[in-house]
Scaffold this active site. Structure first.
Site, PDB file in Angstrom:
ATOM      1  N   ARG A 201       0.837  -1.205   0.000  1.00 27.39           N
ATOM      2  CA  ARG A 201       0.000   0.000   0.000  1.00 27.39           C
ATOM      3  C   ARG A 201       0.868   1.248   0.000  1.00 27.39           C
ATOM      4  O   ARG A 201       1.778   1.399   0.820  1.00 27.39           O
ATOM      5  CB  ARG A 201      -0.902  -0.007   1.238  1.00 27.39           C
ATOM      6  CG  ARG A 201      -1.682   1.296   1.503  1.00 27.39           C
ATOM      7  CD  ARG A 201      -2.893   1.405   0.609  1.00 27.39           C
ATOM      8  NE  ARG A 201      -3.579   2.681   0.773  1.00 27.39           N
ATOM      9  CZ  ARG A 201      -4.591   2.907   1.613  1.00 27.39           C
ATOM     10  NH1 ARG A 201      -5.017   1.940   2.408  1.00 27.39           N
ATOM     11  NH2 ARG A 201      -5.171   4.084   1.661  1.00 27.39           N
ATOM     12  N   ARG A 210      -5.852   1.858  -4.574  1.00 31.00           N
ATOM     13  CA  ARG A 210      -5.068   1.225  -3.517  1.00 31.00           C
ATOM     14  C   ARG A 210      -5.103  -0.287  -3.695  1.00 31.00           C
ATOM     15  O   ARG A 210      -6.126  -0.858  -4.085  1.00 31.00           O
ATOM     16  CB  ARG A 210      -5.593   1.610  -2.144  1.00 31.00           C
ATOM     17  CG  ARG A 210      -6.991   1.140  -1.841  1.00 31.00           C
ATOM     18  CD  ARG A 210      -7.719   2.049  -0.886  1.00 31.00           C
ATOM     19  NE  ARG A 210      -8.096   3.297  -1.536  1.00 31.00           N
ATOM     20  CZ  ARG A 210      -8.803   4.252  -0.933  1.00 31.00           C
ATOM     21  NH1 ARG A 210      -9.166   4.121   0.314  1.00 31.00           N
ATOM     22  NH2 ARG A 210      -9.129   5.357  -1.572  1.00 31.00           N
ATOM     23  N   ASP A 213      -6.974  -1.742   1.386  1.00 32.94           N
ATOM     24  CA  ASP A 213      -7.411  -0.739   2.370  1.00 32.94           C
ATOM     25  C   ASP A 213      -8.088  -1.482   3.507  1.00 32.94           C
ATOM     26  O   ASP A 213      -9.065  -2.212   3.284  1.00 32.94           O
ATOM     27  CB  ASP A 213      -8.379   0.247   1.702  1.00 32.94           C
ATOM     28  CG  ASP A 213      -8.719   1.424   2.614  1.00 32.94           C
ATOM     29  OD1 ASP A 213      -7.898   1.738   3.490  1.00 32.94           O
ATOM     30  OD2 ASP A 213      -9.798   2.020   2.435  1.00 32.94           O
ATOM     31  N   ASP A 215      -9.823  -0.956   7.255  1.00 34.43           N
ATOM     32  CA  ASP A 215     -10.365   0.025   8.198  1.00 34.43           C
ATOM     33  C   ASP A 215     -11.081  -0.678   9.342  1.00 34.43           C
ATOM     34  O   ASP A 215     -11.782  -1.678   9.137  1.00 34.43           O
ATOM     35  CB  ASP A 215     -11.353   0.965   7.504  1.00 34.43           C
ATOM     36  CG  ASP A 215     -10.677   1.933   6.542  1.00 34.43           C
ATOM     37  OD1 ASP A 215      -9.590   2.428   6.888  1.00 34.43           O
ATOM     38  OD2 ASP A 215     -11.240   2.177   5.461  1.00 34.43           O
ATOM     39  N   PRO A 232     -16.655   4.676  16.154  1.00 30.78           N
ATOM     40  CA  PRO A 232     -16.935   4.052  14.865  1.00 30.78           C
ATOM     41  C   PRO A 232     -16.329   4.859  13.708  1.00 30.78           C
ATOM     42  O   PRO A 232     -16.121   6.066  13.822  1.00 30.78           O
ATOM     43  CB  PRO A 232     -18.455   4.043  14.784  1.00 30.78           C
ATOM     44  CG  PRO A 232     -18.930   4.169  16.190  1.00 30.78           C
ATOM     45  CD  PRO A 232     -17.912   5.011  16.876  1.00 30.78           C
ATOM     46  N   ARG A 239     -21.722   5.095   3.332  1.00 32.14           N
ATOM     47  CA  ARG A 239     -21.099   4.316   2.264  1.00 32.14           C
ATOM     48  C   ARG A 239     -21.760   2.954   2.115  1.00 32.14           C
ATOM     49  O   ARG A 239     -21.678   2.108   3.012  1.00 32.14           O
ATOM     50  CB  ARG A 239     -19.607   4.151   2.546  1.00 32.14           C
ATOM     51  CG  ARG A 239     -18.882   5.494   2.573  1.00 32.14           C
ATOM     52  CD  ARG A 239     -17.428   5.337   2.934  1.00 32.14           C
ATOM     53  NE  ARG A 239     -16.723   6.625   2.824  1.00 32.14           N
ATOM     54  CZ  ARG A 239     -15.443   6.793   3.109  1.00 32.14           C
ATOM     55  NH1 ARG A 239     -14.714   5.763   3.527  1.00 32.14           N
ATOM     56  NH2 ARG A 239     -14.873   7.984   2.973  1.00 32.14           N
TER      57      ARG A 239
END
Length: 273
Positions: A201, A210, A213, A215, A232, A239
């Site tokens: 990355r 990318r 990713d 998260d 959060p 999304r």
């Protein structure tokens, strides 16, 4: 949560920072409180649904004599880790290590360290739009499953989505994971960043292409607001590529700030699009 107590186990050992503590025996007193659910054990009178405090006591003794710890903080940490790793029914454990003969030139009863450690449930979003997308996600999942004291509990289907933002780029392949881990949020973040680096990355363009990713979306019901980490995840409710796969594996998890089920958040977002 129900609780199982082991109070005031006494051992003589050689834990301490000072050289003389490495050969002069000292008394240590250890207590643990283990949070679990004893309902099945109580109803069925069946030990297989509980945790054997005799075995736990033996494990505490084994950790105690495994090495000479400089700090009772380290001794407590290792005891908590051993219990959480070995006994899956234990959700949280509190460990207190007392040192009544500590080298202090004052009158005192004891010095002590008390820690609480937990099994943590986290939800991760993973995505990629460079190279072999399916292989990238599978490699990331393998790397996450290889993390110390971390298990992947659920994996959503892989979902192809259009890129978020104004950068022109290829579509993404996304998924969500549910993991159980002994890491703290910051420790987990560090491990995920290391996986991203390992997989190549490069952070050049915000919301740009990318190879991977990773998260943290949710971590227990924690609310974390730190310079490098917000939980959060601040944009997860906006999304679809996050809420769609997350709803697949965790529709009834409650967002701790919105105070809504993930399934409701997904429905609200679908209506707004």
């Amino acid at each position: 949560m129900d609780k199982i107590y082991i109070e005031n186990l006494e051992f003589i050992g050689n834990h301490g920072v000072f050289p003389e503590e490495k050969f002069l025996h000292q008394k240590f007193i250890i207590s643990v409180t283990m949070e679990t659910c004893t309902r099945k054990a109580g109803v069925g009178d069946d030990l297989t649904h509980s945790t054997h405090y005799g075995f736990v006591s033996e494990d505490i003794e084994r950790v105690f004599f495994s090495k000479s710890f400089d700090l009772i903080e380290a001794l407590a940490e290792n005891i908590a880790k051993e219990i959480l790793i070995k006994y899956p029914l234990i959700k949280n454990v509190k460990v207190m290590v007392k040192k009544p003969w500590a080298p202090i030139k004052k009158h005192f009863d004891f010095v002590a360290v008390e820690i609480t450690r937990s099994r943590n449930i986290a939800y991760l979003s993973i995505g990629t739009n460079i190279g072999n997308l399916k292989s990238n996600l599978e490699e990331a999942i393998t790397n996450i499953s290889s993390l110390e004291n971390t298990q992947i509990k659920k994996i959503s289907n892989f979902l192809e989505t259009e890129p978020f933002g104004d950068v022109k780029q290829d579509n993404f392949l996304n998924a969500c994971l549910e993991i159980e881990t002994l890491f703290t949020p910051q420790e987990l973040l560090k491990e995920l960043l290391n996986i991203e680096i390992k997989m190549g990355r490069i952070r050049e363009i915000k919301w740009g292409p990318r190879i991977i990713d990773l998260d943290i979306l949710l971590f227990n019901n924690f609310i974390v607001q730190e310079e490098n980490l917000v939980i959060p995840h601040p944009w997860m409710c906006e999304r679809s590529f996050v809420l769609d796969p997350l709803n697949e594996i965790a529709p009834n998890i409650v967002h701790p700030l919105e105070n809504k089920y993930i399934s409701i958040l997904k429905r609200d977002l679908d209506k707004s699009i």
